[in-house]
Motif scaffolding. Structure first.
Motif, mmCIF file in Angstrom:
data_model
loop_
_atom_site.group_PDB
_atom_site.id
_atom_site.type_symbol
_atom_site.label_atom_id
_atom_site.label_comp_id
_atom_site.label_asym_id
_atom_site.label_seq_id
_atom_site.Cartn_x
_atom_site.Cartn_y
_atom_site.Cartn_z
ATOM 1 N N MET A 1 1.028 -1.010 0.083
ATOM 2 C CA MET A 1 0.045 -0.016 -0.034
ATOM 3 C C MET A 1 0.559 1.414 -0.117
ATOM 4 S SD MET A 1 -3.062 0.968 2.693
ATOM 5 C CE MET A 1 -3.594 -0.669 2.878
ATOM 6 N N GLU A 2 0.513 2.038 -0.645
ATOM 7 C CA GLU A 2 1.403 3.312 -0.840
ATOM 8 C C GLU A 2 1.214 4.165 0.456
ATOM 9 O OE1 GLU A 2 3.571 4.283 -3.424
ATOM 10 O OE2 GLU A 2 3.313 2.119 -4.035
ATOM 11 N N PRO A 3 2.076 5.108 0.690
ATOM 12 C CA PRO A 3 1.984 6.060 1.734
ATOM 13 C C PRO A 3 0.509 6.929 1.870
ATOM 14 C CG PRO A 3 4.325 6.034 1.254
ATOM 15 C CD PRO A 3 3.533 5.255 0.067
ATOM 16 N N TYR A 4 0.419 7.418 0.600
ATOM 17 C CA TYR A 4 -0.900 8.367 0.619
ATOM 18 C C TYR A 4 -2.006 7.542 0.828
ATOM 19 C CZ TYR A 4 -3.501 12.276 -0.474
ATOM 20 O OH TYR A 4 -4.458 13.548 -0.243
ATOM 21 N N VAL A 5 -2.208 6.295 0.411
ATOM 22 C CA VAL A 5 -3.267 5.529 0.869
ATOM 23 C C VAL A 5 -3.345 5.274 2.197
ATOM 24 C CG1 VAL A 5 -4.464 3.287 0.602
ATOM 25 C CG2 VAL A 5 -3.255 4.181 -1.455
ATOM 26 N N HIS A 6 -2.379 5.066 2.831
ATOM 27 C CA HIS A 6 -2.233 4.904 4.432
ATOM 28 C C HIS A 6 -2.975 6.266 5.137
ATOM 29 C CE1 HIS A 6 -0.397 0.817 5.326
ATOM 30 N NE2 HIS A 6 0.463 1.282 4.381
ATOM 31 N N ALA A 7 -2.141 7.205 4.532
ATOM 32 C CA ALA A 7 -2.674 8.558 5.202
ATOM 33 C C ALA A 7 -4.240 8.998 4.973
ATOM 34 C CB ALA A 7 -1.776 9.741 4.420
ATOM 35 N N GLU A 8 -4.737 8.574 3.927
ATOM 36 C CA GLU A 8 -6.297 8.695 3.661
ATOM 37 C C GLU A 8 -6.840 7.947 4.594
ATOM 38 O OE1 GLU A 8 -6.793 9.437 -1.016
ATOM 39 O OE2 GLU A 8 -6.506 7.209 -0.309
ATOM 40 N N LEU A 9 -6.452 6.659 5.128
ATOM 41 C CA LEU A 9 -7.056 5.585 5.985
ATOM 42 C C LEU A 9 -6.971 6.483 7.221
ATOM 43 C CD1 LEU A 9 -6.022 2.205 4.691
ATOM 44 C CD2 LEU A 9 -8.415 3.058 4.767
ATOM 45 N N SER A 10 -5.733 6.889 7.875
ATOM 46 C CA SER A 10 -5.747 7.701 9.087
ATOM 47 C C SER A 10 -6.522 8.765 9.172
ATOM 48 C CB SER A 10 -3.887 8.157 9.155
ATOM 49 O OG SER A 10 -3.135 7.142 8.997
ATOM 50 N N ALA A 11 -6.698 9.438 8.072
ATOM 51 C CA ALA A 11 -7.504 10.791 8.221
ATOM 52 C C ALA A 11 -9.120 10.212 8.311
ATOM 53 C CB ALA A 11 -7.599 11.576 6.929
ATOM 54 N N LYS A 12 -9.495 9.127 7.875
ATOM 55 C CA LYS A 12 -10.826 8.582 8.173
ATOM 56 C C LYS A 12 -11.103 8.184 9.680
ATOM 57 C CE LYS A 12 -12.216 6.830 3.392
ATOM 58 N NZ LYS A 12 -12.183 5.609 2.810
ATOM 59 N N ARG A 13 -10.093 7.587 10.139
ATOM 60 C CA ARG A 13 -9.767 7.065 11.418
ATOM 61 C C ARG A 13 -9.779 8.117 12.583
ATOM 62 N NH1 ARG A 13 -6.532 2.993 10.376
ATOM 63 N NH2 ARG A 13 -8.284 1.408 10.468
ATOM 64 N N PHE A 14 -8.764 9.109 12.340
ATOM 65 C CA PHE A 14 -8.226 10.001 13.458
ATOM 66 C C PHE A 14 -9.011 11.449 12.920
ATOM 67 C CE2 PHE A 14 -5.339 6.479 13.564
ATOM 68 C CZ PHE A 14 -5.552 6.318 15.032
ATOM 69 N N GLY A 15 -9.513 11.486 11.683
ATOM 70 C CA GLY A 15 -10.055 12.907 11.522
ATOM 71 C C GLY A 15 -8.909 13.597 10.684
ATOM 72 N N GLY A 16 -9.122 15.093 10.348
ATOM 73 C CA GLY A 16 -8.382 15.821 9.667
ATOM 74 C C GLY A 16 -8.471 15.315 8.088
ATOM 75 N N VAL A 17 -7.068 15.674 7.666
ATOM 76 C CA VAL A 17 -6.772 15.122 6.111
ATOM 77 C C VAL A 17 -5.696 14.385 5.962
ATOM 78 C CG1 VAL A 17 -7.789 17.723 5.324
ATOM 79 C CG2 VAL A 17 -5.212 17.459 5.733
ATOM 80 N N HIS A 25 3.823 8.213 7.354
ATOM 81 C CA HIS A 25 3.652 7.074 6.529
ATOM 82 C C HIS A 25 4.745 6.912 5.414
ATOM 83 C CE1 HIS A 25 -0.176 5.764 8.334
ATOM 84 N NE2 HIS A 25 -0.594 6.890 8.053
ATOM 85 N N ILE A 26 5.306 8.170 4.901
ATOM 86 C CA ILE A 26 6.552 8.324 4.074
ATOM 87 C C ILE A 26 7.598 7.715 4.774
ATOM 88 C CG2 ILE A 26 8.129 9.596 2.984
ATOM 89 C CD1 ILE A 26 5.622 11.466 1.975
ATOM 90 N N LEU A 27 7.721 7.985 6.107
ATOM 91 C CA LEU A 27 9.083 7.329 6.727
ATOM 92 C C LEU A 27 9.062 5.980 7.038
ATOM 93 C CD1 LEU A 27 11.663 7.732 8.414
ATOM 94 C CD2 LEU A 27 10.406 8.183 10.330
ATOM 95 N N MET A 28 7.574 5.457 7.460
ATOM 96 C CA MET A 28 7.350 4.028 7.616
ATOM 97 C C MET A 28 7.752 3.358 6.099
ATOM 98 S SD MET A 28 5.703 3.163 10.838
ATOM 99 C CE MET A 28 5.197 1.709 10.311
ATOM 100 N N ASP A 29 7.415 3.637 5.019
ATOM 101 C CA ASP A 29 7.759 3.145 4.067
ATOM 102 C C ASP A 29 9.156 3.386 3.161
ATOM 103 O OD1 ASP A 29 5.542 1.095 3.994
ATOM 104 O OD2 ASP A 29 4.338 2.714 2.895
ATOM 105 N N SER A 30 9.873 4.371 3.960
ATOM 106 C CA SER A 30 11.242 4.804 3.155
ATOM 107 C C SER A 30 11.973 3.729 3.020
ATOM 108 C CB SER A 30 11.621 5.825 4.069
ATOM 109 O OG SER A 30 12.102 5.422 5.385
ATOM 110 N N SER A 31 11.922 2.696 4.171
ATOM 111 C CA SER A 31 12.916 1.418 3.740
ATOM 112 C C SER A 31 12.847 0.843 2.474
ATOM 113 C CB SER A 31 12.678 0.727 5.138
ATOM 114 O OG SER A 31 11.617 0.185 5.045
ATOM 115 N N LYS A 32 11.769 1.076 1.719
ATOM 116 C CA LYS A 32 11.681 0.294 0.477
ATOM 117 C C LYS A 32 12.695 0.751 -0.537
ATOM 118 C CE LYS A 32 6.719 0.037 0.182
ATOM 119 N NZ LYS A 32 5.430 0.316 -0.407
ATOM 120 N N ALA A 33 13.207 2.124 -0.031
ATOM 121 C CA ALA A 33 14.451 2.629 -1.027
ATOM 122 C C ALA A 33 15.753 1.661 -1.021
ATOM 123 C CB ALA A 33 14.665 4.042 -0.701
#
Length: 142
Positions: A1-17, A25-33
């Protein structure tokens, strides 16, 4: 899953954008590099990283654009859950308990295969290792 998709799910769960959470989420997935398959998760998708490292980087709590407080570790933990089908958050032990410790992991006794590829043949590699060992001995004596 891409970081932005995770971020969208976080916004649904915790509010905000999504942008309120995207940096986490970008840091969490940065190890893919560094290792571009799911084995990259050993570095960031574990309970230790969520509880210890994420708060050091982002603080323990933040406030989203709706003015709601949220815990940074919760964002990391849900990221892990989302990637593991909402079943568990791995521990470091889960990843490493079956790791076969290689000689180079014991204070440099040996060399990782990646480093051996830098040399044309076994003799060139062994000559380099011998010179390095001599340099280390000289530094200890000096």
């Amino acid at each position: 899953m891409e970081p932005y998709v995770h971020a969208e799910l976080s916004a649904k769960r915790f509010g905000g954008v999504p942008e309120n959470y995207l940096d986490i989420h970008i840091l969490m997935d940065s190890s893919k590099a560094a290792f571009p398959n799911n084995a990259h998760r050993v570095l960031t998708h574990n309970s230790w990283f969520c509880v210890t490292i994420l708060p050091k980087v982002f603080g323990h709590q933040r406030i989203n654009s709706d003015g709601k407080k949220y815990n940074v570790k919760d964002i990391g933990e849900y990221h892990c859950l989302e990637d593991f089908r909402m079943r568990f958050i791995p521990s470091v032990q889960d990843y490493l308990e079956n790791l076969v410790v290689q000689p180079w992991m014991n204070n440099g006794a040996g060399t990782p295969n990646r480093c051996k590829l830098m040399f044309k043949n076994k003799e060139e590699y062994e000559g380099f290792v011998s010179r390095e060992e001599n340099n280390i001995e000289q530094n200890v004596i000096d």
